[in-house]
Write an enzyme that holds these catalytic residues in place. Structure first.
Site, PDB file in Angstrom:
ATOM      1  N   GLU A  30       0.835  -1.198   0.000  1.00 31.51           N
ATOM      2  CA  GLU A  30       0.000   0.000   0.000  1.00 31.51           C
ATOM      3  C   GLU A  30       0.869   1.247   0.000  1.00 31.51           C
ATOM      4  OE1 GLU A  30      -2.081   1.133   3.638  1.00 31.51           O
ATOM      5  OE2 GLU A  30      -1.050  -0.496   4.687  1.00 31.51           O
ATOM      6  N   TRP A  31       0.381   2.283  -0.650  1.00 26.56           N
ATOM      7  CA  TRP A  31       1.078   3.557  -0.676  1.00 26.56           C
ATOM      8  C   TRP A  31       0.679   4.345   0.562  1.00 26.56           C
ATOM      9  CZ3 TRP A  31       4.949   5.533  -3.470  1.00 26.56           C
ATOM     10  CH2 TRP A  31       5.204   6.909  -3.342  1.00 26.56           C
ATOM     11  N   ILE A  32       1.674   4.758   1.336  1.00 29.15           N
ATOM     12  CA  ILE A  32       1.412   5.485   2.568  1.00 29.15           C
ATOM     13  C   ILE A  32       1.460   6.983   2.296  1.00 29.15           C
ATOM     14  CG2 ILE A  32       2.192   5.953   4.919  1.00 29.15           C
ATOM     15  CD1 ILE A  32       1.084   3.143   4.506  1.00 29.15           C
ATOM     16  N   ASP A  38      16.002  -1.554  11.759  1.00 30.53           N
ATOM     17  CA  ASP A  38      16.568  -0.373  11.106  1.00 30.53           C
ATOM     18  C   ASP A  38      15.723   0.837  11.470  1.00 30.53           C
ATOM     19  OD1 ASP A  38      18.189   1.229   9.570  1.00 30.53           O
ATOM     20  OD2 ASP A  38      17.489   0.482   7.635  1.00 30.53           O
TER      21      ASP A  38
END
Length: 290
Positions: A94-96, A197
């Site tokens: 999904e594009w955030i 990270d």
């Protein structure tokens, strides 16, 4: 870089709809990031056609799924992924859209403490993965000091030697430090699932402030190592640390161990970006072994 026609065909087949727009968003460590849009929905597509970058993309998909399965922190949902069986490794998620919203750091602190309660019998992971563009060794190891020495510090030291970044004195000092690692890291703590990270660049917020973690380098490690890295470059505020401590206080003496954990990340930055990080490496080594 233009997205290969073969990859576009695979993505359209997985989504069951044609791509309306395809927007390159740059790349790093041999992988490309592309924003694709279809039927009113945008997705993030990271892909690689050759070399270690293919394994890196596959490892990212695995890390996102592991974090999602734990159910404690919010990560981009993986819609589809392939480790290269189609000739190209990719992860479609999904594009955030954050619109610059600051993530709620108290929520993150609480959720991260919950994530760290996801445990395993030993330190490591079923497979190796990557920290940035550097291979990360994850051999199962029952001892935390042994794991940190053999799977974290020594591979970075070996790589730094190959890269020509270690003077004779710097190398000798690092060898003295790793030989004494049990003096500092023989501490209580079960293997904890960590993002691996977690710096501020891998934290974004949704419009309602929900914190989203991206670009993981997961493993079962000591949870202190995760908290230490959040302190290295800043970006995490008092509300984050207070919430984490309220949910699960850190063990006594953490502050004395923090820089040792961050030596791993500084060695990685040395190997990835050059001698600009050598001074910080030297300062930490001197703190522990003179």
């Amino acid at each position: 870089m233009h997205m290969p026609d073969q990859l576009q065909a695979v993505i359209e087949q997985r989504l069951g709809a044609p791509l309306i727009t395809v927007t390159p968003m740059g790349g790093s460590f041999g992988a490309q990031l592309t924003r694709v849009h279809t039927q009113g929905v945008s997705y993030a597509l990271k892909w690689a056609t050759r070399g270690p970058a293919r394994a890196m993309v596959a490892a990212e998909a695995d890390g996102l799924r592991r974090l999602a399965d734990a159910g404690c922190v919010r990560v981009p949902q993986v819609v589809a992924a392939d480790d290269g069986t189609c000739g190209i490794a990719f992860v479609l998620s999904e594009w955030i859209t954050s619109n610059g919203m600051e993530p709620d750091q108290a929520v993150l602190g609480t959720n991260l403490a919950q994530l760290h309660r996801t445990t395993q019998a030993a330190f490591g992971l079923e497979q190796d993965n990557f920290l940035g563009g550097t291979p990360q060794v994850n051999s199962w190891t029952p001892s935390w000091p042994t794991f940190f020495r053999e799977c974290r510090l020594l591979p970075q030291i070996k790589l730094a030697v190959a890269n020509g970044f270690l003077t004779t004195s710097r190398h000798a000092a690092l060898e003295r430090l790793v030989s004494r690692i049990e003096e500092w890291l023989a501490i209580p703590g079960e293997p904890a699932l960590i993002h691996g990270d977690l710096w501020s660049g891998n934290l974004v917020g949704l419009a309602d402030g929900t914190p989203i973690l991206i670009d993981p380098a997961v493993s079962f490690s000591h949870r202190e190592a995760e908290l230490a890295y959040t302190e290295l470059f800043g970006g995490f505020g008092p509300r984050f640390y207070a919430a984490y401590q309220a949910a699960w206080p850190l063990e006594p003496g953490y502050a004395e161990r923090r820089d040792l954990y961050n030596l791993y990340h500084l060695l990685n930055h040395l190997n990835l970006f050059g001698l600009g990080y050598a001074t910080q490496v030297d300062q930490i080594v001197r703190r522990y072994v003179g």
